[in-house]
Design a protein around this motif. Structure first.
Motif, PDB file in Angstrom:
ATOM      1  N   HIS A  83       5.403  86.560 -13.198  1.00  0.00           N
ATOM      2  CA  HIS A  83       5.763  85.499 -12.263  1.00  0.00           C
ATOM      3  C   HIS A  83       4.490  84.814 -11.791  1.00  0.00           C
ATOM      4  CE1 HIS A  83       8.336  83.576  -9.233  1.00  0.00           C
ATOM      5  NE2 HIS A  83       7.276  83.652  -8.449  1.00  0.00           N
ATOM      6  N   ARG A  84       4.531  83.498 -11.748  1.00  0.00           N
ATOM      7  CA  ARG A  84       3.368  82.775 -11.251  1.00  0.00           C
ATOM      8  C   ARG A  84       3.798  81.532 -10.497  1.00  0.00           C
ATOM      9  NH1 ARG A  84       0.269  78.768 -14.663  1.00  0.00           N
ATOM     10  NH2 ARG A  84       1.879  77.706 -15.820  1.00  0.00           N
ATOM     11  N   PHE A  85       3.015  81.200  -9.498  1.00  0.00           N
ATOM     12  CA  PHE A  85       3.150  79.950  -8.773  1.00  0.00           C
ATOM     13  C   PHE A  85       2.036  79.036  -9.268  1.00  0.00           C
ATOM     14  CE2 PHE A  85       4.920  83.011  -5.700  1.00  0.00           C
ATOM     15  CZ  PHE A  85       6.145  82.423  -5.477  1.00  0.00           C
ATOM     16  N   TYR A  86       2.353  77.782  -9.501  1.00  0.00           N
ATOM     17  CA  TYR A  86       1.316  76.870  -9.948  1.00  0.00           C
ATOM     18  C   TYR A  86       1.537  75.481  -9.365  1.00  0.00           C
ATOM     19  CZ  TYR A  86       4.745  75.450 -13.480  1.00  0.00           C
ATOM     20  OH  TYR A  86       5.873  75.013 -14.113  1.00  0.00           O
ATOM     21  N   VAL A  87       0.443  74.750  -9.241  1.00  0.00           N
ATOM     22  CA  VAL A  87       0.467  73.383  -8.744  1.00  0.00           C
ATOM     23  C   VAL A  87       0.676  72.465  -9.942  1.00  0.00           C
ATOM     24  CG1 VAL A  87      -0.860  71.606  -7.538  1.00  0.00           C
ATOM     25  CG2 VAL A  87      -1.128  74.008  -6.910  1.00  0.00           C
ATOM     26  N   PRO A  88       1.623  71.530  -9.856  1.00  0.00           N
ATOM     27  CA  PRO A  88       1.843  70.637 -11.001  1.00  0.00           C
ATOM     28  C   PRO A  88       0.632  69.741 -11.227  1.00  0.00           C
ATOM     29  CG  PRO A  88       3.121  69.914  -9.114  1.00  0.00           C
ATOM     30  CD  PRO A  88       2.501  71.227  -8.744  1.00  0.00           C
ATOM     31  N   GLN A  89       0.318  69.513 -12.474  1.00  0.00           N
ATOM     32  CA  GLN A  89      -0.823  68.667 -12.805  1.00  0.00           C
ATOM     33  C   GLN A  89      -0.414  67.204 -12.729  1.00  0.00           C
ATOM     34  OE1 GLN A  89      -2.245  69.855 -16.616  1.00  0.00           O
ATOM     35  NE2 GLN A  89      -3.177  71.709 -15.846  1.00  0.00           N
ATOM     36  N   GLN A  90      -1.264  66.397 -12.131  1.00  0.00           N
ATOM     37  CA  GLN A  90      -1.021  64.972 -12.050  1.00  0.00           C
ATOM     38  C   GLN A  90      -2.206  64.248 -12.664  1.00  0.00           C
ATOM     39  OE1 GLN A  90      -0.366  63.955  -7.976  1.00  0.00           O
ATOM     40  NE2 GLN A  90       1.635  64.934  -7.897  1.00  0.00           N
ATOM     41  N   LYS A  91      -1.936  63.088 -13.220  1.00  0.00           N
ATOM     42  CA  LYS A  91      -3.003  62.296 -13.820  1.00  0.00           C
ATOM     43  C   LYS A  91      -3.931  61.786 -12.735  1.00  0.00           C
ATOM     44  CE  LYS A  91      -1.997  60.122 -17.629  1.00  0.00           C
ATOM     45  NZ  LYS A  91      -1.554  59.034 -18.480  1.00  0.00           N
ATOM     46  N   MET A  92      -5.217  61.843 -13.005  1.00  0.00           N
ATOM     47  CA  MET A  92      -6.216  61.403 -12.037  1.00  0.00           C
ATOM     48  C   MET A  92      -6.871  60.083 -12.440  1.00  0.00           C
ATOM     49  SD  MET A  92      -5.906  63.765  -9.866  1.00  0.00           S
ATOM     50  CE  MET A  92      -7.255  63.478  -8.776  1.00  0.00           C
ATOM     51  N   PHE A  93      -6.639  59.607 -13.667  1.00  0.00           N
ATOM     52  CA  PHE A  93      -7.260  58.368 -14.132  1.00  0.00           C
ATOM     53  C   PHE A  93      -6.334  57.705 -15.148  1.00  0.00           C
ATOM     54  CE2 PHE A  93      -8.567  61.770 -16.893  1.00  0.00           C
ATOM     55  CZ  PHE A  93      -8.419  61.239 -18.160  1.00  0.00           C
ATOM     56  N   CYS A 102       1.555  56.476 -15.178  1.00  0.00           N
ATOM     57  CA  CYS A 102       0.187  56.016 -14.961  1.00  0.00           C
ATOM     58  C   CYS A 102      -0.099  55.862 -13.473  1.00  0.00           C
ATOM     59  CB  CYS A 102      -0.038  54.696 -15.682  1.00  0.00           C
ATOM     60  SG  CYS A 102      -1.742  54.100 -15.539  1.00  0.00           S
ATOM     61  N   ILE A 103      -1.330  56.163 -13.080  1.00  0.00           N
ATOM     62  CA  ILE A 103      -1.698  56.031 -11.667  1.00  0.00           C
ATOM     63  C   ILE A 103      -1.720  54.562 -11.226  1.00  0.00           C
ATOM     64  CG2 ILE A 103      -3.032  58.149 -11.709  1.00  0.00           C
ATOM     65  CD1 ILE A 103      -5.544  56.280 -11.530  1.00  0.00           C
ATOM     66  N   LEU A 104      -1.782  53.639 -12.171  1.00  0.00           N
ATOM     67  CA  LEU A 104      -1.779  52.221 -11.810  1.00  0.00           C
ATOM     68  C   LEU A 104      -0.419  51.783 -11.250  1.00  0.00           C
ATOM     69  CD1 LEU A 104      -3.724  50.707 -14.839  1.00  0.00           C
ATOM     70  CD2 LEU A 104      -4.587  51.260 -12.560  1.00  0.00           C
ATOM     71  N   TYR A 105       0.659  52.557 -11.579  1.00  0.00           N
ATOM     72  CA  TYR A 105       1.981  52.203 -11.097  1.00  0.00           C
ATOM     73  C   TYR A 105       2.286  52.796  -9.719  1.00  0.00           C
ATOM     74  CZ  TYR A 105       2.676  50.908 -15.972  1.00  0.00           C
ATOM     75  OH  TYR A 105       2.560  50.334 -17.200  1.00  0.00           O
ATOM     76  N   ARG A 106       1.427  53.661  -9.234  1.00  0.00           N
ATOM     77  CA  ARG A 106       1.640  54.258  -7.900  1.00  0.00           C
ATOM     78  C   ARG A 106       1.354  53.232  -6.819  1.00  0.00           C
ATOM     79  NH1 ARG A 106      -1.671  59.811  -8.629  1.00  0.00           N
ATOM     80  NH2 ARG A 106      -0.586  60.539 -10.472  1.00  0.00           N
ATOM     81  N   SER A 107       2.107  53.332  -5.755  1.00  0.00           N
ATOM     82  CA  SER A 107       1.861  52.376  -4.645  1.00  0.00           C
ATOM     83  C   SER A 107       1.035  52.996  -3.557  1.00  0.00           C
ATOM     84  CB  SER A 107       3.169  51.899  -4.072  1.00  0.00           C
ATOM     85  OG  SER A 107       3.997  52.981  -3.747  1.00  0.00           O
TER      86      SER A 107
END
Length: 107
Positions: A83-93, A102-107
């Motif tokens: 069993h493991r807890f993990y933080v979801p990976q998000q794009k940084m660039f 894409c991070i360009l679509y984030r507001s």
């Protein structure tokens, strides 16, 4: 976010169930395993995985975490899960491939 606190909450939520008499965590080569002593009521097949998911969701509430639980083995009333807890990976660039997340679509 302190992951040790989340693990302690997870174990406490597991032990709140009457069918689970003992639960502990052991890290072997850096991989966390949970050892659960489970005494099910008659005709309660598959309830343990539901109890684990419920305890994990209560522990993760309000945090950006995910969990993964994989059955390893069983001996009498002792069940072992990876069993493991993990933080979801998000794009940084932006990589330039016009990805839908894409991070360009984030507001």
């Amino acid at each position: 976010m302190d992951l040790n606190q989340i693990w302690h909450q997870f174990i406490d939520h597991l032990l709140d169930n009457d069918e689970i008499t003992q639960a502990s965590i052991k890290k072997i080569t850096g991989i966390p395993f949970i050892y659960i002593h489970y005494h099910p009521a008659p005709n309660d097949d598959g309830k343990l995985s539901l109890l684990i998911k419920t305890a994990a969701s209560l522990s993760m509430r309000g945090k950006q975490l995910h969990c993964e639980t994989i059955f390893v083995r069983q001996e009498e009333h002792l069940y072992v899960f990876r069993h493991r807890f993990y933080v979801p990976q998000q794009k940084m660039f932006c990589c330039g491939n016009l990805c839908p997340d894409c991070i360009l679509y984030r507001s």
